[in-house]
Design an enzyme around this catalytic site. Structure first.
Site: not given
Length: 465
Positions: A78, A122, A167, A295, A297, A366
């Site tokens: 990606r 992005h 995002e 995504n 984290y 991600e």
């Protein structure tokens, strides 16, 4: 790896990067300035005072990076297309040399047996569009659709999977509400207008991609698993406000064609009777997705707090009467983020439970960690903490799949150490160490671990040599 969980046949493993963070070449071949070129020149905007002007020099070294991907054995890669390379001012004719770079990259990936996944946006908005109002104004959403049409017209025959926005929460709230990211604004209603126009831009671009005949199109959201700090109603309400800002503002329009019921409590006067919303917008935004990119984290825990700014006329859209509470008892990454792999499982199952059949197939687009990487003898980085992070989160994905969540792929962030936005080069997420002065790439221990994990997860499916 013998006890590593198996994933379903056809599950895709990949890695991700993005344009401004790795390409460099910000003045090459007719590329125009972006908001990040402007933002990084602002004193104090970036922790170490750097920019993406050179970054990893991927623009000139992409074949070396494709070879690293091939050695990793991934199915997918990606990357993002830099809008200012395609249309230097955000509108008008295509800048042919800029688009030719992505054509070369796509062709080299396909030759290596790797499926390209393109992200159209992005965060590198052409500066000329920001000068005209940026995402605060609907014109930018319309220009974005034209840009999507032009890129898909050239790459759509070779790229099967497309992501409109990466995002949008970061673009709207970090960019327009608290000033941490480009363009560095700290605003109230204009930031909410930016959030809405990002969704409109997604809807318009989705239509352009459909018209171009692309196989799959979706969006990538950085969703949060939010928990209240205490059992009382005040913290529960604060957690809902946090979830509204981070998740529901995006998932409710995209998946259910409605605005979040909790938005009035979250933004008060800032969200009332705003002209940036038009009839027909929800139908546009909620057009069916082929997949939802997530995504992820780290989780967050929040508690109730007063308005930071009592005067609504001066309040930003990020002021929502909640504050983060430190998560204790777990390891934290170099970003200060708590490592709780089970929270990814909790997020995925909560989305399944909330949206049911309205939730499209999911790709983890991600997931990764910044660690305190220190090269040892021979320049090798033994990044055991990153290995543990990836291992835990891949196991969480496998558990969610086993419990019925339709997750079809996982992408590690990131292939390369890179320019990490407001942190500059002070944070490293890569599977591959980059010596920025020379550009030398050295695979870390996590690179080799991920290659082995992919093979173990496939169990019987051949690993690309």
């Amino acid at each position: 790896m013998s006890d590593f969980p198996a994933f379903p046949p056809g599950f895709e493993f990949g890695a991700a990067t993005f344009a401004y963070q790795i390409e460099g070449g910000t003045r090459a071949d007719g590329r125009g300035p972006s908001i990040w070129d402007t933002f990084t020149r602002r004193g104090g905007a970036v922790l170490d005072g750097t920019s993406g002007e050179t970054a990893c020099d991927h623009y000139h070294r992409h074949r070396e990076d494709v070879a690293l991907l091939a050695g990793l054995g991934v199915d997918t890669y990606r990357f993002s297309v830099a809008w200012p390379r395609i249309q230097p001012t955000g509108k008008g004719p295509v800048n042919t040399p800029g688009l030719a770079f992505y054509e070369r990259l796509v062709d080299d990936l396909l030759e290596a047996g790797i499926t390209p996944v393109v992200t159209l946006y992005h965060w590198d908005l052409p500066q000329a569009l920001e000068d005209g109002g940026g995402w605060r104004v609907r014109d930018t959403a319309e220009r974005f659709a034209e840009y999507a049409e032009r890129v898909a017209g050239r790459l759509g025959d070779r790229v099967p999977r497309w992501i409109t926005l990466n995002e949008p929460w970061c673009s709207a709230f970090l960019g327009y509400a608290n000033g941490e990211h480009a363009p560095g604004a700290a605003e109230g209603t204009p930031a909410l207008a930016a959030a809405h126009h990002l969704l409109v831009g997604h809807g318009l671009a989705l239509g352009a991609l459909r018209a171009a005949g692309v196989r799959e199109a979706g969006i990538a959201l950085n969703l949060d698993h939010v928990t209240p700090a205490g059992p009382g109603p005040a913290d529960a309400a604060a957690a809902l406000r946090a979830e509204t800002q981070r998740n529901l503002m995006w998932t409710e329009p995209l998946l259910k064609g409605r605005y979040a019921a909790s938005e009035a409590d979250t933004w008060g006067e800032l969200i009332e009777r705003q002209a940036f919303r038009r009839d027909g917008d929800l139908a546009l935004v909620s057009a069916p997705l082929d997949f939802l990119g997530i995504n992820y984290y780290t989780p967050s825990t929040v508690r109730a707090a007063p308005w930071r700014e009592p005067d609504p006329s001066r309040r930003t859209a990020a002021d929502n009467r909640f504050e983060a509470v430190p998560v204790t008892g777990v390891r934290h990454t170099a970003m200060g983020w708590p490592v709780v792999p089970g929270s990814l499982y909790a997020l995925l199952t909560s989305l399944r439970d909330r949206y049911g059949a309205a939730l499209p197939p999911v790709h983890i687009t991600e997931n990764g960690s910044a660690e305190y990487d220190v090269p040892g003898p021979g320049g090798v980085v033994d990044d055991a903490d990153r290995v543990a992070y990836l291992d835990g989160h891949l196991r969480a994905v496998a558990e969610a799949v086993a419990d019925g969540v339709d997750v079809r792929g996982y992408m590690a962030w990131s292939l390369l150490d890179n320019f990490e936005w407001a942190y500059g080069y002070s944070r490293r997420f890569g599977l591959v160490h980059v010596d920025f002065p020379t550009g030398t790439r050295t695979p870390k221990a996590s690179y080799h671990w991920y290659r082995s994990a992919i093979g173990a997860a496939r169990r019987g499916r051949p690993v690309r040599p």
